[in-house]
Design a protein around this motif. Structure first.
Motif, PDB file in Angstrom:
ATOM      1  N   MET A 134       0.827  -1.196   0.000  1.00  0.00           N
ATOM      2  CA  MET A 134       0.000   0.000   0.000  1.00  0.00           C
ATOM      3  C   MET A 134       0.869   1.257   0.000  1.00  0.00           C
ATOM      4  SD  MET A 134      -3.192  -0.900  -0.104  1.00  0.00           S
ATOM      5  CE  MET A 134      -4.638  -0.457   0.858  1.00  0.00           C
ATOM      6  N   ALA A 135       1.930   1.214   0.789  1.00  0.00           N
ATOM      7  CA  ALA A 135       2.820   2.373   0.859  1.00  0.00           C
ATOM      8  C   ALA A 135       3.437   2.650  -0.504  1.00  0.00           C
ATOM      9  CB  ALA A 135       3.903   2.122   1.903  1.00  0.00           C
ATOM     10  N   ARG A 136       3.856   1.567  -1.157  1.00  0.00           N
ATOM     11  CA  ARG A 136       4.461   1.699  -2.475  1.00  0.00           C
ATOM     12  C   ARG A 136       3.474   2.312  -3.470  1.00  0.00           C
ATOM     13  NH1 ARG A 136       6.103  -3.696  -5.695  1.00  0.00           N
ATOM     14  NH2 ARG A 136       6.739  -2.779  -7.687  1.00  0.00           N
ATOM     15  N   ALA A 137       2.265   1.764  -3.447  1.00  0.00           N
ATOM     16  CA  ALA A 137       1.235   2.279  -4.352  1.00  0.00           C
ATOM     17  C   ALA A 137       0.959   3.747  -4.073  1.00  0.00           C
ATOM     18  CB  ALA A 137      -0.038   1.460  -4.201  1.00  0.00           C
ATOM     19  N   ARG A 138       0.944   4.066  -2.793  1.00  0.00           N
ATOM     20  CA  ARG A 138       0.633   5.438  -2.409  1.00  0.00           C
ATOM     21  C   ARG A 138       1.703   6.406  -2.932  1.00  0.00           C
ATOM     22  NH1 ARG A 138      -0.427   7.531   3.770  1.00  0.00           N
ATOM     23  NH2 ARG A 138      -0.837   9.714   3.255  1.00  0.00           N
ATOM     24  N   VAL A 139       2.956   5.997  -2.755  1.00  0.00           N
ATOM     25  CA  VAL A 139       4.051   6.846  -3.230  1.00  0.00           C
ATOM     26  C   VAL A 139       3.929   7.067  -4.737  1.00  0.00           C
ATOM     27  CG1 VAL A 139       6.531   6.878  -3.656  1.00  0.00           C
ATOM     28  CG2 VAL A 139       5.665   6.277  -1.390  1.00  0.00           C
ATOM     29  N   TRP A 140       3.658   5.977  -5.448  1.00  0.00           N
ATOM     30  CA  TRP A 140       3.555   6.101  -6.904  1.00  0.00           C
ATOM     31  C   TRP A 140       2.426   7.050  -7.300  1.00  0.00           C
ATOM     32  CZ3 TRP A 140      -0.343   3.940 -10.288  1.00  0.00           C
ATOM     33  CH2 TRP A 140      -0.066   4.175 -11.628  1.00  0.00           C
ATOM     34  N   ILE A 141       1.270   6.832  -6.709  1.00  0.00           N
ATOM     35  CA  ILE A 141       0.120   7.663  -7.056  1.00  0.00           C
ATOM     36  C   ILE A 141       0.393   9.135  -6.749  1.00  0.00           C
ATOM     37  CG2 ILE A 141      -2.264   8.199  -6.421  1.00  0.00           C
ATOM     38  CD1 ILE A 141      -2.868   5.330  -6.184  1.00  0.00           C
ATOM     39  N   GLU A 142       0.968   9.361  -5.580  1.00  0.00           N
ATOM     40  CA  GLU A 142       1.210  10.759  -5.202  1.00  0.00           C
ATOM     41  C   GLU A 142       2.250  11.386  -6.117  1.00  0.00           C
ATOM     42  OE1 GLU A 142       1.962  10.423  -1.005  1.00  0.00           O
ATOM     43  OE2 GLU A 142      -0.160  10.665  -0.494  1.00  0.00           O
ATOM     44  N   GLY A 143       3.179  10.550  -6.596  1.00  0.00           N
ATOM     45  CA  GLY A 143       4.133  11.056  -7.582  1.00  0.00           C
ATOM     46  C   GLY A 143       3.437  11.465  -8.872  1.00  0.00           C
ATOM     47  N   GLU A 144       2.521  10.609  -9.307  1.00  0.00           N
ATOM     48  CA  GLU A 144       1.756  10.921 -10.521  1.00  0.00           C
ATOM     49  C   GLU A 144       0.959  12.200 -10.353  1.00  0.00           C
ATOM     50  OE1 GLU A 144       1.467   8.603 -13.542  1.00  0.00           O
ATOM     51  OE2 GLU A 144       3.422   8.373 -12.571  1.00  0.00           O
ATOM     52  N   MET A 145       0.404  12.357  -9.157  1.00  0.00           N
ATOM     53  CA  MET A 145      -0.378  13.570  -8.897  1.00  0.00           C
ATOM     54  C   MET A 145       0.507  14.807  -8.964  1.00  0.00           C
ATOM     55  SD  MET A 145      -2.809  12.388  -5.736  1.00  0.00           S
ATOM     56  CE  MET A 145      -4.103  11.160  -5.935  1.00  0.00           C
ATOM     57  N   ALA A 146       1.675  14.680  -8.331  1.00  0.00           N
ATOM     58  CA  ALA A 146       2.591  15.824  -8.296  1.00  0.00           C
ATOM     59  C   ALA A 146       3.035  16.184  -9.711  1.00  0.00           C
ATOM     60  CB  ALA A 146       3.797  15.494  -7.422  1.00  0.00           C
ATOM     61  N   ALA A 147       3.177  15.153 -10.567  1.00  0.00           N
ATOM     62  CA  ALA A 147       3.612  15.399 -11.939  1.00  0.00           C
ATOM     63  C   ALA A 147       2.457  15.854 -12.826  1.00  0.00           C
ATOM     64  CB  ALA A 147       4.250  14.138 -12.513  1.00  0.00           C
ATOM     65  N   ARG A 149      -0.037  14.111 -13.800  1.00  0.00           N
ATOM     66  CA  ARG A 149      -0.610  13.067 -14.646  1.00  0.00           C
ATOM     67  C   ARG A 149      -1.865  12.460 -14.046  1.00  0.00           C
ATOM     68  NH1 ARG A 149       4.982  12.139 -15.419  1.00  0.00           N
ATOM     69  NH2 ARG A 149       5.026  10.662 -13.697  1.00  0.00           N
ATOM     70  N   MET A 150      -2.115  12.803 -12.793  1.00  0.00           N
ATOM     71  CA  MET A 150      -3.379  12.378 -12.174  1.00  0.00           C
ATOM     72  C   MET A 150      -3.949  13.547 -11.383  1.00  0.00           C
ATOM     73  SD  MET A 150      -2.928   8.470 -10.858  1.00  0.00           S
ATOM     74  CE  MET A 150      -2.359   7.174 -11.964  1.00  0.00           C
ATOM     75  N   ARG A 151      -5.245  13.507 -11.236  1.00  0.00           N
ATOM     76  CA  ARG A 151      -5.895  14.566 -10.457  1.00  0.00           C
ATOM     77  C   ARG A 151      -5.581  14.371  -8.989  1.00  0.00           C
ATOM     78  NH1 ARG A 151     -11.969  14.331 -12.405  1.00  0.00           N
ATOM     79  NH2 ARG A 151     -12.220  15.720 -10.629  1.00  0.00           N
ATOM     80  N   ARG A 152      -5.540  15.467  -8.279  1.00  0.00           N
ATOM     81  CA  ARG A 152      -5.211  15.407  -6.862  1.00  0.00           C
ATOM     82  C   ARG A 152      -6.370  14.802  -6.063  1.00  0.00           C
ATOM     83  NH1 ARG A 152      -0.771  16.779  -5.143  1.00  0.00           N
ATOM     84  NH2 ARG A 152       0.669  18.131  -6.276  1.00  0.00           N
ATOM     85  N   ALA A 153      -6.035  13.899  -5.153  1.00  0.00           N
ATOM     86  CA  ALA A 153      -7.051  13.283  -4.285  1.00  0.00           C
ATOM     87  C   ALA A 153      -6.324  12.683  -3.087  1.00  0.00           C
ATOM     88  CB  ALA A 153      -7.818  12.216  -5.039  1.00  0.00           C
ATOM     89  N   ASP A 154      -7.092  12.239  -2.121  1.00  0.00           N
ATOM     90  CA  ASP A 154      -6.502  11.581  -0.946  1.00  0.00           C
ATOM     91  C   ASP A 154      -6.111  10.154  -1.336  1.00  0.00           C
ATOM     92  OD1 ASP A 154      -5.950  10.212   1.411  1.00  0.00           O
ATOM     93  OD2 ASP A 154      -7.357  11.409   2.580  1.00  0.00           O
ATOM     94  N   ALA A 155      -4.825   9.971  -1.617  1.00  0.00           N
ATOM     95  CA  ALA A 155      -4.379   8.693  -2.158  1.00  0.00           C
ATOM     96  C   ALA A 155      -4.672   7.541  -1.201  1.00  0.00           C
ATOM     97  CB  ALA A 155      -2.883   8.749  -2.467  1.00  0.00           C
TER      98      ALA A 155
END
Lengths: 207, 207
Positions: A134-147, A149-155
């Motif tokens: 879960m931590a790994r997924a969270r880091v990835w998603i938040e990276g995508e958000m920061a870049a 490439r994804m909309r901001r949300a509570d990962a």
DNA sequence: AAGGGTCTTTACCAGTTGGTAGAGAGACGG
DNA sequence: CCGTCTCTCTACCAACTGGTAAAGACCCTT
């Protein structure tokens, strides 16, 4: 005792794997407390002590079963994460992959359900597998958000929502069976669609 | 032994009710097999045989607990069904009422989860309560459909979907707790909204 | 042929399980 | 004051629980 006269090299891994399979099924249907080593052994035509030889204790057997299932799952996820899909496509591929595993090995759903109950002996073990994932997924998603490439949300909330949907499928399958309805693919597919819609509306920037 | 010197008329119902409350909590968290009558009694400061006096057997205790919960639920539903709401409003009122019961008595959710597993000792008992309720709801919905007050759909599948959503809430709450997240109302409310949306899009003719 | 490693067995155990039998305590009506 | 009813208790049990100790069976290597 009758047919196990065959060569030991084959029997070696065989017995252990058979025990694990039977345990997975029993833990998932009868529950951990509802499973007795004697019954398990009787079902396999062996003695309880053989189980305790391969897995030091009942708890150890449960841990081994949980480990194997978690391994299957993380393995499947790794495949996707090292694949070619990017951005939203990767999320979708991930969801589809997890659901595929669940559908191909329905017994795993039963175990997941059993082991998801807080206070269950396996809950702690499951957590040690789930948390880094879960931590790994969270880091990835938040990276995508920061870049962007994804909309901001509570990962984290998103991930937990996805996770509980999968556990929910486990429950639903058994509710259906209890209702006398032969478990079909339909409700599972529907859940998957709902989850994908939810994630897409939360994450996909094209939306 | 100390304070139970009080009048028997009070104690009579008291003990039995207390046993039932404790059993509900224990069955819901530790499971049926994970609950021992000795532990249960110890937690109440009484002897196991007192439990067996009021409820003939462990199984009888489970049945009593399931019966009471099912009674609470059907009672709540009866209130709505004898109320003033009609057509779609009645469906909405029903859903809200059931969720309210679940939220007010969260321990019931644990029991529902435990007892929903097929093969669970309580599954059969639960079924005897659920089946007439479901049949009744189905007849009503299909009547509404025939009268053109609701859109045509597979009533049974709809009901089971609604039912498994409620059970799903039970699972979800525990998954959240296992994830270290303090269980809040939010996910429950969200599930309710999703269910209502689903039902509305399936049934409401105004849509 | 002999010894060691792997696996499965028999024999056994202490603790716990749900459940039975019956005694004792208190309240209540006669 | 006595018998009866309701409730809770002590005493006990057979069955089963997970687990230990150690012997036997089979294979491979030397």
């Amino acid at each position: 005792m009758q047919e196990r006269v065959q060569g030991r090299i084959q029997a070696r891994s065989d017995t252990k794997a058979q025990i694990q399979d039977a345990a997975l099924a029993s833990f998932g249907t009868a529950g951990y407390d509802g499973t007795s080593l004697d019954d398990l052994a009787r079902g396999l035509g062996i003695r309880k002590q053989t189980i305790l030889y391969h897995f030091v204790s009942k708890r150890g057997l449960l841990n081994a079963v949980v480990d194997r299932c978690a391994g299957d799952l993380t393995g499947a996820m790794d495949e996707v994460l090292s694949g070619a899909d990017r951005d939203w496509d990767r999320v979708e591929a991930l969801v589809r992959r997890v659901f595929r595993v669940a559908l191909e090995q329905p017994v795993m759903l039963g175990l997941l359900r059993e082991v998801s109950r807080p206070g269950s002996p396996g809950a702690q073990r499951l957590r040690t597998h789930m948390e880094p994932m879960m931590a790994r997924a969270r880091v990835w998603i938040e990276g995508e958000m920061a870049a962007g490439r994804m909309r901001r949300a509570d990962a984290q909330l998103l991930l937990i929502s996805a996770y509980s949907t999968v556990v929910g499928v486990a429950t639903e399958t058994e509710v259906l069976r209890a209702a006398g309805i032969e478990p079909t693919l339909r409700p599972v597919v529907q859940r998957r669609r709902e989850l994908l819609n939810f994630l897409r509306s939360s994450l996909d920037p094209r939306d």
